[in-house]
Design a protein around this motif. Structure first.
Motif, mmCIF file in Angstrom:
data_model
loop_
_atom_site.group_PDB
_atom_site.id
_atom_site.type_symbol
_atom_site.label_atom_id
_atom_site.label_comp_id
_atom_site.label_asym_id
_atom_site.label_seq_id
_atom_site.Cartn_x
_atom_site.Cartn_y
_atom_site.Cartn_z
ATOM 1 N N THR A 1 9.731 0.298 -5.687
ATOM 2 C CA THR A 1 10.552 1.322 -5.940
ATOM 3 C C THR A 1 12.046 1.181 -6.094
ATOM 4 O OG1 THR A 1 11.004 2.061 -3.577
ATOM 5 C CG2 THR A 1 8.652 1.864 -4.171
ATOM 6 N N GLN A 2 12.498 0.419 -5.714
ATOM 7 C CA GLN A 2 14.237 0.543 -5.666
ATOM 8 C C GLN A 2 14.348 -0.731 -6.854
ATOM 9 O OE1 GLN A 2 15.661 2.601 -4.444
ATOM 10 N NE2 GLN A 2 14.113 3.404 -2.973
ATOM 11 N N GLU A 3 13.480 -1.539 -7.353
ATOM 12 C CA GLU A 3 14.212 -2.574 -8.482
ATOM 13 C C GLU A 3 12.800 -3.212 -8.932
ATOM 14 O OE1 GLU A 3 13.218 -6.405 -6.054
ATOM 15 O OE2 GLU A 3 13.363 -4.637 -4.043
ATOM 16 N N ILE A 4 13.373 -3.988 -10.344
ATOM 17 C CA ILE A 4 12.671 -4.047 -10.960
ATOM 18 C C ILE A 4 12.215 -6.309 -10.038
ATOM 19 C CG2 ILE A 4 12.273 -5.731 -13.413
ATOM 20 C CD1 ILE A 4 14.351 -3.184 -14.672
ATOM 21 N N GLY A 5 11.086 -6.493 -10.890
ATOM 22 C CA GLY A 5 10.389 -7.299 -10.100
ATOM 23 C C GLY A 5 9.392 -7.852 -7.980
ATOM 24 N N GLY A 6 9.346 -8.807 -8.456
ATOM 25 C CA GLY A 6 8.935 -8.742 -7.116
ATOM 26 C C GLY A 6 7.704 -7.579 -6.541
ATOM 27 N N SER A 7 6.961 -7.422 -7.485
ATOM 28 C CA SER A 7 5.924 -6.655 -7.640
ATOM 29 C C SER A 7 4.906 -6.639 -6.057
ATOM 30 C CB SER A 7 6.002 -6.169 -9.069
ATOM 31 O OG SER A 7 5.947 -5.560 -9.409
ATOM 32 N N CYS A 8 4.287 -5.905 -5.254
ATOM 33 C CA CYS A 8 3.593 -6.110 -4.766
ATOM 34 C C CYS A 8 3.309 -4.310 -3.599
ATOM 35 C CB CYS A 8 4.310 -7.352 -3.106
ATOM 36 S SG CYS A 8 2.958 -6.795 -1.994
ATOM 37 N N VAL A 9 1.786 -4.464 -4.322
ATOM 38 C CA VAL A 9 1.383 -3.085 -3.322
ATOM 39 C C VAL A 9 0.157 -3.680 -2.243
ATOM 40 C CG1 VAL A 9 0.501 -0.859 -4.106
ATOM 41 C CG2 VAL A 9 1.851 -1.804 -5.792
ATOM 42 N N GLU A 10 0.456 -2.460 -1.757
ATOM 43 C CA GLU A 10 -1.299 -2.777 -0.542
ATOM 44 C C GLU A 10 -1.677 -1.256 -1.010
ATOM 45 O OE1 GLU A 10 -2.034 -3.997 4.052
ATOM 46 O OE2 GLU A 10 -0.155 -3.523 3.437
ATOM 47 N N VAL A 11 -3.660 -1.717 -1.256
ATOM 48 C CA VAL A 11 -4.223 -0.785 -0.994
ATOM 49 C C VAL A 11 -4.974 -0.858 0.209
ATOM 50 C CG1 VAL A 11 -5.391 0.791 -2.383
ATOM 51 C CG2 VAL A 11 -3.624 -0.104 -3.550
ATOM 52 N N TRP A 12 -5.730 0.447 0.673
ATOM 53 C CA TRP A 12 -6.527 -0.304 1.880
ATOM 54 C C TRP A 12 -7.736 1.105 1.778
ATOM 55 C CZ3 TRP A 12 -1.187 0.545 3.186
ATOM 56 C CH2 TRP A 12 -1.140 1.019 3.813
ATOM 57 N N THR A 13 -8.671 0.471 2.643
ATOM 58 C CA THR A 13 -9.445 1.846 3.832
ATOM 59 C C THR A 13 -9.771 0.864 4.966
ATOM 60 O OG1 THR A 13 -11.458 0.961 3.048
ATOM 61 C CG2 THR A 13 -10.500 2.603 1.173
ATOM 62 N N ASP A 14 -10.591 2.205 5.070
ATOM 63 C CA ASP A 14 -10.843 2.280 6.614
ATOM 64 C C ASP A 14 -11.446 0.692 6.958
ATOM 65 O OD1 ASP A 14 -9.970 3.791 7.626
ATOM 66 O OD2 ASP A 14 -11.507 5.061 7.734
ATOM 67 N N THR A 15 -12.257 -0.671 5.669
ATOM 68 C CA THR A 15 -12.707 -1.604 5.514
ATOM 69 C C THR A 15 -12.540 -2.296 4.488
ATOM 70 O OG1 THR A 15 -14.717 0.317 4.397
ATOM 71 C CG2 THR A 15 -14.612 0.108 6.697
ATOM 72 N N THR A 16 -11.684 -1.848 3.646
ATOM 73 C CA THR A 16 -11.291 -3.205 3.072
ATOM 74 C C THR A 16 -9.595 -2.866 2.701
ATOM 75 O OG1 THR A 16 -13.142 -2.192 1.585
ATOM 76 C CG2 THR A 16 -11.367 -3.380 0.348
ATOM 77 N N ARG A 17 -9.402 -4.200 2.498
ATOM 78 C CA ARG A 17 -7.738 -4.035 2.280
ATOM 79 C C ARG A 17 -7.205 -4.793 0.793
ATOM 80 N NH1 ARG A 17 -4.348 -6.020 7.190
ATOM 81 N NH2 ARG A 17 -2.537 -5.286 6.142
ATOM 82 N N LEU A 18 -6.869 -4.720 -0.133
ATOM 83 C CA LEU A 18 -6.184 -5.386 -1.137
ATOM 84 C C LEU A 18 -4.706 -5.363 -1.114
ATOM 85 C CD1 LEU A 18 -5.777 -3.448 -3.927
ATOM 86 C CD2 LEU A 18 -8.670 -3.291 -3.556
ATOM 87 N N VAL A 19 -4.330 -6.758 -2.152
ATOM 88 C CA VAL A 19 -2.891 -6.577 -2.409
ATOM 89 C C VAL A 19 -2.604 -6.269 -4.163
ATOM 90 C CG1 VAL A 19 -0.917 -7.966 -2.498
ATOM 91 C CG2 VAL A 19 -1.998 -7.568 0.006
ATOM 92 N N ILE A 20 -2.162 -5.226 -4.748
ATOM 93 C CA ILE A 20 -2.160 -5.810 -6.090
ATOM 94 C C ILE A 20 -0.639 -6.663 -6.199
ATOM 95 C CG2 ILE A 20 -1.646 -4.357 -8.575
ATOM 96 C CD1 ILE A 20 -3.088 -2.240 -6.975
ATOM 97 N N ASP A 21 -0.776 -8.003 -7.005
ATOM 98 C CA ASP A 21 0.324 -8.339 -7.471
ATOM 99 C C ASP A 21 0.865 -9.033 -6.444
ATOM 100 O OD1 ASP A 21 0.040 -8.382 -10.033
ATOM 101 O OD2 ASP A 21 1.511 -6.744 -10.721
ATOM 102 N N PHE A 22 2.059 -10.061 -6.244
ATOM 103 C CA PHE A 22 2.517 -10.392 -5.234
ATOM 104 C C PHE A 22 3.262 -12.040 -5.552
ATOM 105 C CE2 PHE A 22 2.740 -13.291 -1.141
ATOM 106 C CZ PHE A 22 2.374 -12.235 -0.532
ATOM 107 N N GLY A 23 4.901 -10.574 -6.533
ATOM 108 C CA GLY A 23 5.995 -11.839 -7.346
ATOM 109 C C GLY A 23 7.039 -12.218 -6.322
#
Length: 437
Positions: free
Chosen positions: A11-33
């Motif tokens: 949110t404050q920088e370019i690079g190192g991208s990482c977003v976590e998304v989840w529901t009550d039963t599932t978790r996933l991560v988009i990118d791990f930079g």
């Protein structure tokens, strides 16, 4: 039951991208930079990772705060958008049993990087997806969309669950050689998404439209025609669009394209995923140069047989010297020792074909100074791998998001001035957002 997301970094920088998304039963991560900058915006030195433990890196905020991803105490999946290290460069710290979803060519590029460097990014459980084909992780539906980007096989993702939707733009543009992919996306993606995580790499640089790869090709043709050779080009060995532009310009002007062994291997490998030029009877303009340091490293890894793969297309230092005026050659700082043994470079041209910010890095600056002292004139010829403002606005028009979240940018505060009339939501790293259905 609502889907939630958290941007761990971006949110404050370019690079190192990482977003976590989840529901009550599932978790996933988009990118791990891998980060590109420190908190004070000075360049991040990845060599600092070598002597630190996972605990150290978590405490310092280098690894995102997702403990279960490292310990393997729960099911978390990882999605990778493309093969740039600021999107995948920390994957060696995760649980080795983690399921990783990515494009097949992206996996090949990561393996090639392992082969030609002393890095070792391991993916034990890869799952390949295809553009436009929805797959499911737990109760989250994921639809990947092939994007036009300087990285081959780059994707955006639509995540849907519990009646909510999140679109992760990844890195994209529409002025490269895969602009038709962006056009296809525009006609096939769902609109009115709840949240659009929109990259803004180029905001703050220019509000003008960027040159296309065809523009770059035409400028190369003009340069090769007018200016005395040889032409030495420093570009990324994985910027396939740029390499195709260089090849096409060589073919149009009758030049010999001398690729180093690494780039030749990249093109041949990726030719399985699209028609690309590589050293073969179909592309007689292309010859292969074997840099000493690179050949020695490949031999030290016990991969000597690879060095014979392009033996029928080999070009030597002596042959380059003899045909200097016809030569277009890809170069990089590690090849300086090889260039010192090539004659007739004086009066030629050095073309820098990457982001100009890299020119200030020590080894690159030394290399450019060396070429200047050899009598080569320097020319910069490049276009961004990221979207210009017009394309960012087009993405918004296509998706019609209810909320726009800045990501992969230093200019998050500028979004409200650029995207006037749209609902820009400024959040911070680590902030949890609930997508209400």
């Amino acid at each position: 039951m609502n889907m939630k997301f958290k941007i761990h970094r971006g949110t404050q920088e370019i690079g190192g991208s990482c977003v976590e998304v989840w529901t009550d039963t599932t978790r996933l991560v988009i990118d791990f930079g891998l980060p590109l900058v420190n908190p004070d915006k000075t360049p991040f030195d990845s060599r600092a990772l070598k002597k630190k433990t996972t605990t150290d890196l978590l405490e310092e905020g280098i690894l995102p705060g997702i403990p279960d991803l490292y310990q393997g105490t729960s099911e978390i999946s990882l999605l990778l958008s493309h093969a740039h290290q600021d999107h995948y460069g920390l994957i060696n710290y995760i649980n080795p049993d983690c399921n990783i979803y990515l494009g097949e060519a992206t996996h090949k590029l990561i393996e090639l990087t392992n082969l030609f460097t002393f890095q070792e990014w391991t993916i034990n459980y890869p799952h390949y997806f295809e553009s436009g084909k929805t797959f499911t992780i737990g109760d989250i539906d994921i639809t990947p969309y092939l994007m036009d980007h300087s990285a081959f096989d780059a994707y955006a993702f639509l995540a849907e669950a519990d009646g909510g939707s999140l679109f992760y733009s990844g890195d994209f543009r529409s002025h490269g050689r895969k602009s038709k992919a962006f056009d296809w996306f525009s006609h096939n993606v769902k609109s009115e998404v709840d949240y659009l995580l929109l990259e803004g790499t180029t905001l703050g640089r220019s509000d003008q439209r960027f040159p296309t790869e065809t523009d770059i090709e035409n400028e190369l043709v003009s340069t090769f025609t007018k200016d005395h050779g040889p032409h030495l080009i420093y570009t990324s060995g994985q910027n396939i669009d740029r390499l195709v532009s260089i090849f096409r310009a060589c073919r149009r002007t009758g030049k010999i394209l001398a690729l180093d062994f690494y780039i030749a291997k990249v093109l041949k490998t990726l030719s399985a995923y699209g028609r690309l030029p590589f050293p073969s009877q179909d592309f007689p303009e292309i010859k292969v140069f074997f840099p000493y340091r690179l050949a020695r490293m490949i031999s030290s890894k016990g991969k000597q047989e690879m060095l014979y793969q392009f033996k029928d297309y080999k070009i030597t230092k002596e042959q380059i010297s003899e045909q200097a005026d016809r030569i277009v050659m890809t170069v990089r700082p590690s090849m300086q020792g090889d260039l010192e043994r090539i004659d007739n470079l004086d009066g030629g041209q050095f073309i820098y074909s990457m982001w100009k910010g890299y020119k200030e890095e020590g080894r690159t600056k030394e290399f450019i100074d060396y070429l200047s002292n050899r009598g080569l004139d320097e020319k910069q010829l490049h276009t961004s791998g990221h979207a210009d403002q017009a394309t960012l606005l087009r993405m918004i028009d296509i998706l019609k998001p209810k909320n726009i979240v800045p990501i992969h940018t230093f200019e998050g505060d500028a979004y409200k001035n650029v995207f006037i009339g749209d609902n820009v939501v400024r959040i911070n790293d680590g902030e949890v957002v609930t997508i209400k259905s």
